[in-house]
Design a protein around this motif. Structure first.
Motif, short mmCIF file in Angstrom:
data_model
loop_
_atom_site.label_atom_id
_atom_site.label_comp_id
_atom_site.label_asym_id
_atom_site.label_seq_id
_atom_site.Cartn_x
_atom_site.Cartn_y
_atom_site.Cartn_z
N ALA A 107 0.97 -1.07 0.05
CA ALA A 107 -0.08 -0.12 -0.14
C ALA A 107 1.00 1.47 -0.27
O ALA A 107 0.23 2.33 -0.10
N ARG A 108 2.05 0.97 0.03
CA ARG A 108 2.99 2.34 0.01
C ARG A 108 2.96 3.14 -1.35
O ARG A 108 2.59 2.46 -2.33
N ARG A 109 3.13 4.48 -1.02
CA ARG A 109 3.05 5.44 -2.22
C ARG A 109 1.69 5.38 -3.04
O ARG A 109 1.43 5.47 -4.06
N SER A 110 0.60 5.05 -2.20
CA SER A 110 -0.80 5.00 -2.85
C SER A 110 -1.67 6.01 -2.24
O SER A 110 -2.70 6.28 -2.68
N LEU B 149 -4.12 8.88 6.22
CA LEU B 149 -4.02 8.60 7.64
C LEU B 149 -3.72 9.95 8.51
O LEU B 149 -4.08 10.19 9.46
N MET B 150 -2.46 10.34 8.16
CA MET B 150 -2.11 11.82 8.96
C MET B 150 -2.85 12.69 8.60
O MET B 150 -3.45 13.57 9.84
N SER B 151 -3.69 12.75 7.68
CA SER B 151 -4.71 13.91 7.35
C SER B 151 -5.81 13.92 8.48
O SER B 151 -6.14 14.71 9.04
N ARG B 152 -6.24 12.56 8.53
CA ARG B 152 -7.40 12.34 9.61
C ARG B 152 -6.66 12.47 11.07
O ARG B 152 -7.47 13.01 11.85
N VAL B 153 -5.45 12.16 11.38
CA VAL B 153 -5.08 12.35 12.66
C VAL B 153 -4.93 13.85 12.93
O VAL B 153 -5.26 14.24 14.19
N GLN C 29 9.96 12.32 3.38
CA GLN C 29 9.32 12.93 2.35
C GLN C 29 7.97 13.14 2.39
O GLN C 29 7.38 14.24 2.02
N LEU C 30 6.96 12.04 3.04
CA LEU C 30 5.93 12.34 3.41
C LEU C 30 5.40 13.46 4.38
O LEU C 30 4.68 14.03 4.11
#
Length: 138
Positions: free
Chosen positions: A24-27, A33-37, A62-63
């Motif tokens: 699921a990486r780079r998808s 997840l971070m936006s929801r947190v 980078q993320l």
């Protein structure tokens, strides 16, 4: 919301772990997840969100940088590849030293606070409607 304390960070909102399956990486899963947190933390009224990441984890850095996190410090950490000390020492090379980067992101200003557009304040129907919208935004 997680609370965490370390020597370099005061008691604050802190992401202690985030992982995605290799497939699921780079998808966009990590970003989602971070936006929801972040939404939960900002809604709770917190002013800063912090996390730590291994300095060698380029994709994670980078993320987080892409999401607006900035490096505010470094910490040394000792880790073992196994929770069993003897197994780590005898079979897996023992304790490993690594450097963790401390990243933080301040709460962004609310859209209404960032820039309030000029809205006509007439007494007509449109002016009253816009005044009501303005009150709800505050």
């Amino acid at each position: 919301q997680l609370r965490f304390w370390s020597a370099s960070l005061p008691l604050e909102s802190y992401v202690s772990a985030l992982a995605t399956a290799p497939s699921a990486r780079r998808s966009g899963v990590g970003r989602t997840l971070m936006s929801r947190v972040e939404a939960i933390v900002w809604e709770a009224g917190e002013s800063v969100l912090s996390l730590q990441v291994d300095e060698l984890n380029g994709p994670a850095l980078q993320l987080y940088r892409g999401l607006g996190y900035e490096v505010v410090g470094r910490e040394r950490a000792s880790t073992t590849p196994s929770r069993y000390g003897l197994v780590s020492k005898l079979l897996l090379g023992g304790v490993r030293e690594r450097t963790l980067l401390v990243l933080q992101k301040p709460r962004p200003p609310a859209a209404a606070e960032a820039a309030e557009p000029e809205v006509p304040r007439g007494r007509g129907v449109v002016g009253r409607l816009l005044s009501g919208v303005r009150r709800r935004l505050k």
